[in-house]
Write a protein that holds these residues in place. Structure first.
Motif, PDB file in Angstrom:
ATOM      1  N   GLU A   1      59.434-129.947  19.475  1.00 34.39           N
ATOM      2  CA  GLU A   1      58.502-128.601  19.739  1.00 34.39           C
ATOM      3  C   GLU A   1      59.590-127.313  20.776  1.00 34.39           C
ATOM      4  OE1 GLU A   1      55.483-128.958  22.710  1.00 34.39           O
ATOM      5  OE2 GLU A   1      54.142-130.266  21.600  1.00 34.39           O
ATOM      6  N   SER A   2      60.457-127.579  20.904  1.00 33.86           N
ATOM      7  CA  SER A   2      62.016-126.530  21.193  1.00 33.86           C
ATOM      8  C   SER A   2      62.302-125.951  20.000  1.00 33.86           C
ATOM      9  CB  SER A   2      62.807-127.107  21.996  1.00 33.86           C
ATOM     10  OG  SER A   2      63.519-127.806  20.871  1.00 33.86           O
ATOM     11  N   TYR A   3      62.048-126.888  18.657  1.00 33.58           N
ATOM     12  CA  TYR A   3      63.233-125.813  17.503  1.00 33.58           C
ATOM     13  C   TYR A   3      61.731-124.287  16.954  1.00 33.58           C
ATOM     14  CZ  TYR A   3      66.283-129.170  17.970  1.00 33.58           C
ATOM     15  OH  TYR A   3      67.509-129.985  17.654  1.00 33.58           O
ATOM     16  N   LYS A   4      62.452-123.809  16.171  1.00 37.07           N
ATOM     17  CA  LYS A   4      61.306-122.733  15.962  1.00 37.07           C
ATOM     18  C   LYS A   4      60.988-122.876  14.214  1.00 37.07           C
ATOM     19  CE  LYS A   4      61.616-119.252  18.947  1.00 37.07           C
ATOM     20  NZ  LYS A   4      62.031-117.609  19.208  1.00 37.07           N
ATOM     21  N   VAL A   5      59.708-123.124  13.503  1.00 39.05           N
ATOM     22  CA  VAL A   5      60.100-123.437  11.761  1.00 39.05           C
ATOM     23  C   VAL A   5      59.752-121.588  11.184  1.00 39.05           C
ATOM     24  CG1 VAL A   5      58.792-124.516  10.342  1.00 39.05           C
ATOM     25  CG2 VAL A   5      59.076-125.825  12.235  1.00 39.05           C
ATOM     26  N   GLU A   6      60.479-121.238  10.431  1.00 30.96           N
ATOM     27  CA  GLU A   6      59.464-119.764   9.593  1.00 30.96           C
ATOM     28  C   GLU A   6      58.997-120.415   8.385  1.00 30.96           C
ATOM     29  OE1 GLU A   6      59.810-117.453  11.344  1.00 30.96           O
ATOM     30  OE2 GLU A   6      60.835-118.026  13.555  1.00 30.96           O
ATOM     31  N   ILE A   7      58.227-119.589   7.692  1.00 31.38           N
ATOM     32  CA  ILE A   7      57.825-119.844   6.395  1.00 31.38           C
ATOM     33  C   ILE A   7      57.585-119.031   5.655  1.00 31.38           C
ATOM     34  CG2 ILE A   7      56.097-121.358   5.067  1.00 31.38           C
ATOM     35  CD1 ILE A   7      55.603-123.908   7.193  1.00 31.38           C
ATOM     36  N   LYS A   8      57.681-119.229   4.207  1.00 33.26           N
ATOM     37  CA  LYS A   8      57.644-117.971   3.712  1.00 33.26           C
ATOM     38  C   LYS A   8      57.230-118.282   2.074  1.00 33.26           C
ATOM     39  CE  LYS A   8      59.525-113.311   2.287  1.00 33.26           C
ATOM     40  NZ  LYS A   8      60.687-112.505   2.166  1.00 33.26           N
ATOM     41  N   VAL A   9      55.723-117.924   0.943  1.00 40.10           N
ATOM     42  CA  VAL A   9      55.525-118.372   0.162  1.00 40.10           C
ATOM     43  C   VAL A   9      54.697-117.145  -0.522  1.00 40.10           C
ATOM     44  CG1 VAL A   9      53.532-119.914  -1.195  1.00 40.10           C
ATOM     45  CG2 VAL A   9      54.479-120.599   1.524  1.00 40.10           C
ATOM     46  N   GLU A  10      55.982-117.153  -1.979  1.00 38.38           N
ATOM     47  CA  GLU A  10      55.873-115.923  -2.347  1.00 38.38           C
ATOM     48  C   GLU A  10      55.733-116.717  -3.856  1.00 38.38           C
ATOM     49  OE1 GLU A  10      58.247-111.625  -0.430  1.00 38.38           O
ATOM     50  OE2 GLU A  10      59.158-113.395  -1.873  1.00 38.38           O
ATOM     51  N   GLU A  11      54.869-116.541  -4.547  1.00 42.03           N
ATOM     52  CA  GLU A  11      53.984-116.700  -5.717  1.00 42.03           C
ATOM     53  C   GLU A  11      54.518-117.844  -5.826  1.00 42.03           C
ATOM     54  OE1 GLU A  11      56.450-114.115  -8.506  1.00 42.03           O
ATOM     55  OE2 GLU A  11      54.456-112.936  -7.954  1.00 42.03           O
ATOM     56  N   ASN A  12      55.345-118.817  -6.719  1.00 43.10           N
ATOM     57  CA  ASN A  12      56.434-119.954  -7.070  1.00 43.10           C
ATOM     58  C   ASN A  12      56.989-120.422  -5.892  1.00 43.10           C
ATOM     59  OD1 ASN A  12      54.167-120.579  -8.875  1.00 43.10           O
ATOM     60  ND2 ASN A  12      55.755-119.458  -9.908  1.00 43.10           N
ATOM     61  N   ASN A  13      57.722-119.150  -5.004  1.00 40.48           N
ATOM     62  CA  ASN A  13      58.824-119.620  -4.569  1.00 40.48           C
ATOM     63  C   ASN A  13      58.410-119.959  -3.125  1.00 40.48           C
ATOM     64  OD1 ASN A  13      60.278-118.720  -6.594  1.00 40.48           O
ATOM     65  ND2 ASN A  13      60.230-116.923  -6.144  1.00 40.48           N
ATOM     66  N   TYR A  14      59.459-120.969  -2.158  1.00 39.22           N
ATOM     67  CA  TYR A  14      58.665-121.417  -0.879  1.00 39.22           C
ATOM     68  C   TYR A  14      59.718-121.483  -0.366  1.00 39.22           C
ATOM     69  CZ  TYR A  14      57.528-124.997   2.372  1.00 39.22           C
ATOM     70  OH  TYR A  14      57.049-125.617   4.016  1.00 39.22           O
ATOM     71  N   LYS A  15      60.419-121.467   1.079  1.00 35.27           N
ATOM     72  CA  LYS A  15      60.959-120.706   2.260  1.00 35.27           C
ATOM     73  C   LYS A  15      60.550-121.258   3.519  1.00 35.27           C
ATOM     74  CE  LYS A  15      63.815-117.487  -0.087  1.00 35.27           C
ATOM     75  NZ  LYS A  15      64.489-115.694  -0.461  1.00 35.27           N
ATOM     76  N   LYS A  16      61.435-121.827   3.657  1.00 36.05           N
ATOM     77  CA  LYS A  16      61.226-122.968   5.302  1.00 36.05           C
ATOM     78  C   LYS A  16      62.658-123.541   6.256  1.00 36.05           C
ATOM     79  CE  LYS A  16      59.245-127.668   7.089  1.00 36.05           C
ATOM     80  NZ  LYS A  16      58.940-128.548   7.431  1.00 36.05           N
TER      81      LYS A  16
ATOM     82  N   ILE B   1      71.006-122.604  12.512  1.00 35.14           N
ATOM     83  CA  ILE B   1      69.848-122.933  12.101  1.00 35.14           C
ATOM     84  C   ILE B   1      70.364-124.449  11.645  1.00 35.14           C
ATOM     85  CG2 ILE B   1      69.398-123.096   9.559  1.00 35.14           C
ATOM     86  CD1 ILE B   1      69.751-120.442   9.554  1.00 35.14           C
ATOM     87  N   TYR B   2      69.881-125.479  12.115  1.00 39.74           N
ATOM     88  CA  TYR B   2      69.107-126.935  11.643  1.00 39.74           C
ATOM     89  C   TYR B   2      68.868-127.709  10.034  1.00 39.74           C
ATOM     90  CZ  TYR B   2      70.976-126.830  16.348  1.00 39.74           C
ATOM     91  OH  TYR B   2      71.475-126.657  17.770  1.00 39.74           O
ATOM     92  N   GLY B   3      67.883-126.953   9.653  1.00 40.27           N
ATOM     93  CA  GLY B   3      67.106-127.088   8.829  1.00 40.27           C
ATOM     94  C   GLY B   3      66.682-126.414   7.418  1.00 40.27           C
ATOM     95  N   ALA B   4      66.340-126.522   6.601  1.00 36.46           N
ATOM     96  CA  ALA B   4      66.274-126.289   5.494  1.00 36.46           C
ATOM     97  C   ALA B   4      65.266-126.431   4.427  1.00 36.46           C
ATOM     98  CB  ALA B   4      67.162-124.363   5.017  1.00 36.46           C
TER      99      ALA B   4
ATOM    100  N   LYS C   1      72.376-112.816  16.973  1.00 34.60           N
ATOM    101  CA  LYS C   1      72.627-111.247  17.202  1.00 34.60           C
ATOM    102  C   LYS C   1      72.472-110.514  15.688  1.00 34.60           C
ATOM    103  CE  LYS C   1      75.906-111.803  20.624  1.00 34.60           C
ATOM    104  NZ  LYS C   1      77.601-111.584  20.979  1.00 34.60           N
ATOM    105  N   VAL C   2      71.429-111.532  14.868  1.00 40.53           N
ATOM    106  CA  VAL C   2      71.453-110.907  13.358  1.00 40.53           C
ATOM    107  C   VAL C   2      69.807-110.031  14.045  1.00 40.53           C
ATOM    108  CG1 VAL C   2      70.921-110.807  10.849  1.00 40.53           C
ATOM    109  CG2 VAL C   2      73.045-112.511  12.018  1.00 40.53           C
ATOM    110  N   THR C   3      69.896-108.834  13.548  1.00 38.37           N
ATOM    111  CA  THR C   3      68.153-108.366  13.774  1.00 38.37           C
ATOM    112  C   THR C   3      67.094-108.403  13.061  1.00 38.37           C
ATOM    113  OG1 THR C   3      69.093-106.283  13.792  1.00 38.37           O
ATOM    114  CG2 THR C   3      68.831-106.865  15.625  1.00 38.37           C
ATOM    115  N   LYS C   4      67.756-108.376  11.523  1.00 36.14           N
ATOM    116  CA  LYS C   4      66.887-108.775  10.031  1.00 36.14           C
ATOM    117  C   LYS C   4      66.217-109.876  10.205  1.00 36.14           C
ATOM    118  CE  LYS C   4      70.242-108.107   7.097  1.00 36.14           C
ATOM    119  NZ  LYS C   4      71.086-108.239   6.297  1.00 36.14           N
ATOM    120  N   ASN C   5      65.051-109.854   9.337  1.00 37.34           N
ATOM    121  CA  ASN C   5      64.506-110.887   8.989  1.00 37.34           C
ATOM    122  C   ASN C   5      65.188-111.991   8.978  1.00 37.34           C
ATOM    123  OD1 ASN C   5      62.985-113.242   7.284  1.00 37.34           O
ATOM    124  ND2 ASN C   5      61.111-111.953   7.876  1.00 37.34           N
ATOM    125  N   ILE C   6      64.881-113.235   9.381  1.00 32.77           N
ATOM    126  CA  ILE C   6      65.869-114.740   9.245  1.00 32.77           C
ATOM    127  C   ILE C   6      65.957-114.507   7.873  1.00 32.77           C
ATOM    128  CG2 ILE C   6      63.790-116.689   9.638  1.00 32.77           C
ATOM    129  CD1 ILE C   6      65.996-117.965  10.785  1.00 32.77           C
TER     130      ILE C   6
END
Length: 408
Positions: free
Chosen positions: A333-348, A356-359, A383-388
């Motif tokens: 549970e200490s890891y964070k998971v970011e997910i983005k789904v746009e039409e036919n594109n999937y990013k995790k 970053i440990y996986g994608a 230190k990167v402020t923009k969206n991952i």
């Protein structure tokens, strides 16, 4: 100096090529049970008819003449005597070596399910002869079962789609590509396969292959009691390293396969190894690198394998491109998971404390180059402020005073 390389796949071919580039005068012999050079990664293209045998070859035209390699093909090494530096071949000949590189690969493993090992028309998808048999038999039968939904099993299914046979895919796990993908990314392929008429049997176990009196397959009995009709069974449930010929030698192996260090050395002087025979990181690019590194060290030109980033998988089935990198699920549970789904594109993306440990990227793969470097180099993105999902090379490359780029 006589160098002998055993095996003509990714590691072996890169090995002999590098040896020749480093030593123009040495005698170089390649021994392989294969009579053709081919990429195992695209054997399904032969089954589907998209490539012929010639187009499976990943070497240059006249490769063996160009690099002055003596290729002894269609012959297996049946034993290795490290004390006398001698290889015994299946054709009755013996070969002396000064140094040898073992790239004998691995073979399909047929699990101990009743009927599987004694049945006819039960085959893996590991070698060219497997692909030839599958293509020939698929033209004769009505029903094919593919056992195992890993990369090789999905290759087999992809090659059979459009050939007119009824395809059933049987997998113990609850999704296809269980090691490479999460549930969402797997479901995209599952739906595509269903659209192409594939009969998916997930979360089930093969209990018995039912045979007729001549040992031809009739159906596969599942633990649910269901019988899946089949006249051809393709087994894709794992591989075993080809190390039987080392049994009477002093070369050390473990339950995975041949043991080598970061220089490709075994425990025996002048014996090296590379590729799938080690049972570790079984992907094509790693095998190629290991062949190159072993070759350098055979000529006392020190080179070390520092990149063991083996958990990178690129796939493109039924028109859907996907890449998985590193961990596909958070370890806790200490890891964070970011997910983005746009039409036919999937990013995790899975990350923790700026690393970053996986994608998983599915659809548009343009972001995978950046992610590969971030994971492989363990670059701190805190230190990167923009969206991952918007990070690019400019965010972690810095221009030094000497105009060279460096990671920060």
């Amino acid at each position: 100096m006589r160098y002998v390389v055993i095996g003509a796949s990714a590691a072996g071919i890169s090995g002999v090529k590098t040896l020749r580039e480093l030593d123009k005068d040495a005698e170089i012999i390649l021994v392989s049970k294969d009579t053709e050079v081919y990429s195992r990664c695209i054997l399904h293209h032969y089954i589907s008819g998209h490539r012929n045998i010639e187009k499976l070859d990943f070497t240059s035209k006249n490769f063996f003449e160009e690099y002055n390699i003596n290729w002894i093909k269609g012959v297996e090494v049946i034993s290795l005597n490290d004390e006398e530096k001698l290889l015994n071949l299946s054709n009755g000949e013996d070969i002396k070596y000064d140094k040898v590189m073992i790239c004998s690969g691995a073979s399909a493993f047929i699990p101990p399910v009743e009927g599987l090992r004694e049945g006819k028309n039960v085959v893996g998808l590991r070698n060219l002869e497997d692909a030839i048999l599958i293509k020939e038999e698929a033209a004769k039968v009505k029903n094919v079962v593919v056992l195992g939904a890993g990369l090789v099993g999905i290759d087999a299914v992809s090659g059979l789609i459009g050939t007119g046979v009824n395809i059933s895919l049987v997998e113990m796990g609850d999704k296809v590509l269980p090691i490479q993908l999460d549930k969402y990314a797997s479901s995209i392929y599952e739906n595509k396969f269903k659209e192409n008429g594939v009969n998916l049997k997930l979360g089930v176990k093969a209990e018995k292959l039912i045979l007729d009196e001549e040992k031809n397959p009739k159906s596969l009995l599942l633990n649910t009691g269901e019988e899946v009709p089949c006249e051809l069974v393709i087994v894709a449930t794992g591989v075993r390293s080809n190390i039987a010929f080392l049994a009477d030698s002093n070369v050390e192996c473990d339950r995975f396969g041949l043991i080598i260090d970061e220089k490709g050395k075994t425990n025996i002087e002048d014996i090296y190894g590379a590729g799938d025979v080690t049972g570790r990181n079984p992907i094509w690019p790693t095998a190629v690198k290991e062949g190159i590194i072993a070759a350098h060290n055979m000529l006392d030109k020190e080179m070390v394998m520092t990149d063991f980033f083996g958990s990178k998988n690129t796939m493109n089935f039924v028109g859907v491109a996907t890449m998985s990198l590193g961990d596909i699920e958070p370890k806790d549970e200490s890891y964070k998971v970011e997910i983005k789904v746009e039409e036919n594109n999937y990013k995790k993306i899975i990350h923790k404390d700026g690393k970053i440990y996986g994608a998983i990227i599915q659809g548009d793969l343009s972001y995978t180059g950046v992610l590969t470097q971030l994971i492989k180099e363990k670059i701190d993105i805190s230190k990167v402020t923009k969206n991952i999902f918007d990070i690019d090379y400019a965010d972690f490359f810095n221009l030094e005073k000497n105009f060279e780029f460096s990671y920060k």
